[in-house]
Motif scaffolding. Structure first.
Motif, PDB file in Angstrom:
ATOM      1  N   THR A  98       0.805  -1.223   0.000  1.00  0.00           N
ATOM      2  CA  THR A  98       0.000   0.000   0.000  1.00  0.00           C
ATOM      3  C   THR A  98       0.838   1.273   0.000  1.00  0.00           C
ATOM      4  O   THR A  98       0.365   2.316  -0.473  1.00  0.00           O
ATOM      5  CB  THR A  98      -0.951   0.031   1.209  1.00  0.00           C
ATOM      6  OG1 THR A  98      -0.190   0.006   2.431  1.00  0.00           O
ATOM      7  CG2 THR A  98      -1.907  -1.151   1.172  1.00  0.00           C
ATOM      8  N   GLY A  99       2.070   1.211   0.502  1.00  0.00           N
ATOM      9  CA  GLY A  99       2.919   2.399   0.462  1.00  0.00           C
ATOM     10  C   GLY A  99       3.186   2.867  -0.961  1.00  0.00           C
ATOM     11  O   GLY A  99       2.830   3.987  -1.344  1.00  0.00           O
ATOM     12  N   PRO A 100       3.813   2.012  -1.800  1.00  0.00           N
ATOM     13  CA  PRO A 100       4.008   2.407  -3.198  1.00  0.00           C
ATOM     14  C   PRO A 100       2.691   2.609  -3.950  1.00  0.00           C
ATOM     15  O   PRO A 100       2.611   3.465  -4.829  1.00  0.00           O
ATOM     16  CB  PRO A 100       4.795   1.223  -3.780  1.00  0.00           C
ATOM     17  CG  PRO A 100       5.457   0.583  -2.603  1.00  0.00           C
ATOM     18  CD  PRO A 100       4.499   0.759  -1.466  1.00  0.00           C
ATOM     19  N   MET A 101       1.670   1.819  -3.595  1.00  0.00           N
ATOM     20  CA  MET A 101       0.390   1.926  -4.294  1.00  0.00           C
ATOM     21  C   MET A 101      -0.184   3.333  -4.189  1.00  0.00           C
ATOM     22  O   MET A 101      -0.602   3.921  -5.193  1.00  0.00           O
ATOM     23  CB  MET A 101      -0.607   0.922  -3.722  1.00  0.00           C
ATOM     24  CG  MET A 101      -1.997   0.982  -4.350  1.00  0.00           C
ATOM     25  SD  MET A 101      -3.211  -0.065  -3.500  1.00  0.00           S
ATOM     26  CE  MET A 101      -3.523   0.962  -2.031  1.00  0.00           C
ATOM     27  N   VAL A 102      -0.210   3.890  -2.993  1.00  0.00           N
ATOM     28  CA  VAL A 102      -0.803   5.217  -2.824  1.00  0.00           C
ATOM     29  C   VAL A 102       0.059   6.284  -3.488  1.00  0.00           C
ATOM     30  O   VAL A 102      -0.467   7.277  -4.013  1.00  0.00           O
ATOM     31  CB  VAL A 102      -1.034   5.520  -1.326  1.00  0.00           C
ATOM     32  CG1 VAL A 102       0.263   5.896  -0.618  1.00  0.00           C
ATOM     33  CG2 VAL A 102      -2.069   6.625  -1.146  1.00  0.00           C
ATOM     34  N   ALA A 103       1.372   6.081  -3.509  1.00  0.00           N
ATOM     35  CA  ALA A 103       2.253   7.036  -4.180  1.00  0.00           C
ATOM     36  C   ALA A 103       1.973   7.064  -5.678  1.00  0.00           C
ATOM     37  O   ALA A 103       1.885   8.138  -6.290  1.00  0.00           O
ATOM     38  CB  ALA A 103       3.712   6.679  -3.916  1.00  0.00           C
ATOM     39  N   ILE A 104       1.815   5.899  -6.284  1.00  0.00           N
ATOM     40  CA  ILE A 104       1.600   5.818  -7.734  1.00  0.00           C
ATOM     41  C   ILE A 104       0.198   6.287  -8.110  1.00  0.00           C
ATOM     42  O   ILE A 104       0.029   7.122  -9.004  1.00  0.00           O
ATOM     43  CB  ILE A 104       1.836   4.375  -8.210  1.00  0.00           C
ATOM     44  CG1 ILE A 104       3.307   3.975  -8.017  1.00  0.00           C
ATOM     45  CG2 ILE A 104       1.444   4.231  -9.682  1.00  0.00           C
ATOM     46  CD1 ILE A 104       3.573   2.505  -8.213  1.00  0.00           C
TER      47      ILE A 104
END
Length: 247
Positions: A98-104
């Motif tokens: 979810t960390g990279p997901m929300v950034a992208i």
């Protein structure tokens, strides 16, 4: 040949020190996001897409688990501490996703993000890379209390950047200005000070640093320095982030 004394496992101040460190981690993240939401609400109604809520729930779950686990140890409920510790096997993979997901996805939703907004993804990605492997290593090494405790603390400290920087980054940027080294001290002053505080505590109570702290500090510092360097790479890194987010 004389052998080096074993690293002391416990000290009478450990429970208070761990509690204070945990409270600072929790307070830094909570206060940073509360401040950010208050600023946003002063301009527009607060509306967040579903992936932001998933991300917030995942990382909040880790903070709640951290506080719960520290409380169980302080009250002597070690068996409960061990049982609830298994939740890390659920939460940590979700944090990694979810960390990279929300950034992208947040950049994909922007009509025309500026270059700095895109290169800032280096900080968001390395925040995840800096914390989750340490936390997972801490779980695997749970039978070694001294190592387990320090890896869990240092891994949790590594995710305080979003809280601290929401309050400190802008005034520090106004003071320090642009540059890779300046970006590091503008973005990560809270994590750096907390990590050094853990080191100072070990030096004060044990007379030396634990190897787990040394490894964790080098790991977090390397990730943060990499993020600072990538932030100013307007060539390959910006191109990659444009491609990744559909811009």
């Amino acid at each position: 040949m004389a052998t080096r004394p074993r690293f002391p496992l416990f000290h009478r101040l450990d429970r208070k020190a761990v509690l204070v460190c945990t409270a600072i981690v929790f307070g830094a993240i909570a206060s940073g996001f509360i401040y950010d939401m208050a600023v946003r609400a002063s301009f527009n109604p607060l509306e967040y897409p579903w992936y932001v809520h998933v991300h917030a729930l995942t990382y909040s779950s880790w903070l709640v688990l951290l506080v719960w686990q520290v409380t169980m140890v302080r009250t002597g409920n070690i068996e409960t501490h061990k049982r609830f510790g298994r939740l890390a096997l659920v939460i940590l993979p979700l944090m990694l996703v979810t960390g990279p997901m929300v950034a992208i996805m947040s950049r994909e939703a922007m009509p025309d993000p500026d270059p700095g907004n895109l290169t800032f993804m280096s900080t968001q990605f390395t925040n995840v890379l800096g914390c989750v492997p340490l936390l997972f290593a801490g779980y695997l090494l749970r039978r070694d209390p001294a190592t387990h405790k320090r890896l869990m603390l240092m891994g949790s400290i590594a995710i305080t950047e979003p809280g601290f920087s929401r309050i400190l980054h802008h005034p520090l940027y106004e003071w320090l200005g642009d540059g890779v080294a300046r970006y590091y001290f503008e973005t990560y002053p809270g994590t750096l000070l907390l990590m050094l505080a853990v080191a100072a505590y070990d030096l004060r109570t044990r007379g030396r640093l634990h190897p787990a702290w040394i490894f964790a500090f080098c790991w977090v510092f390397a990730n943060e320095w990499l993020a600072s360097w990538l932030y100013y790479q307007d060539g390959f890194w910006l191109s990659w982030m444009r491609a990744l987010t559909g811009h």
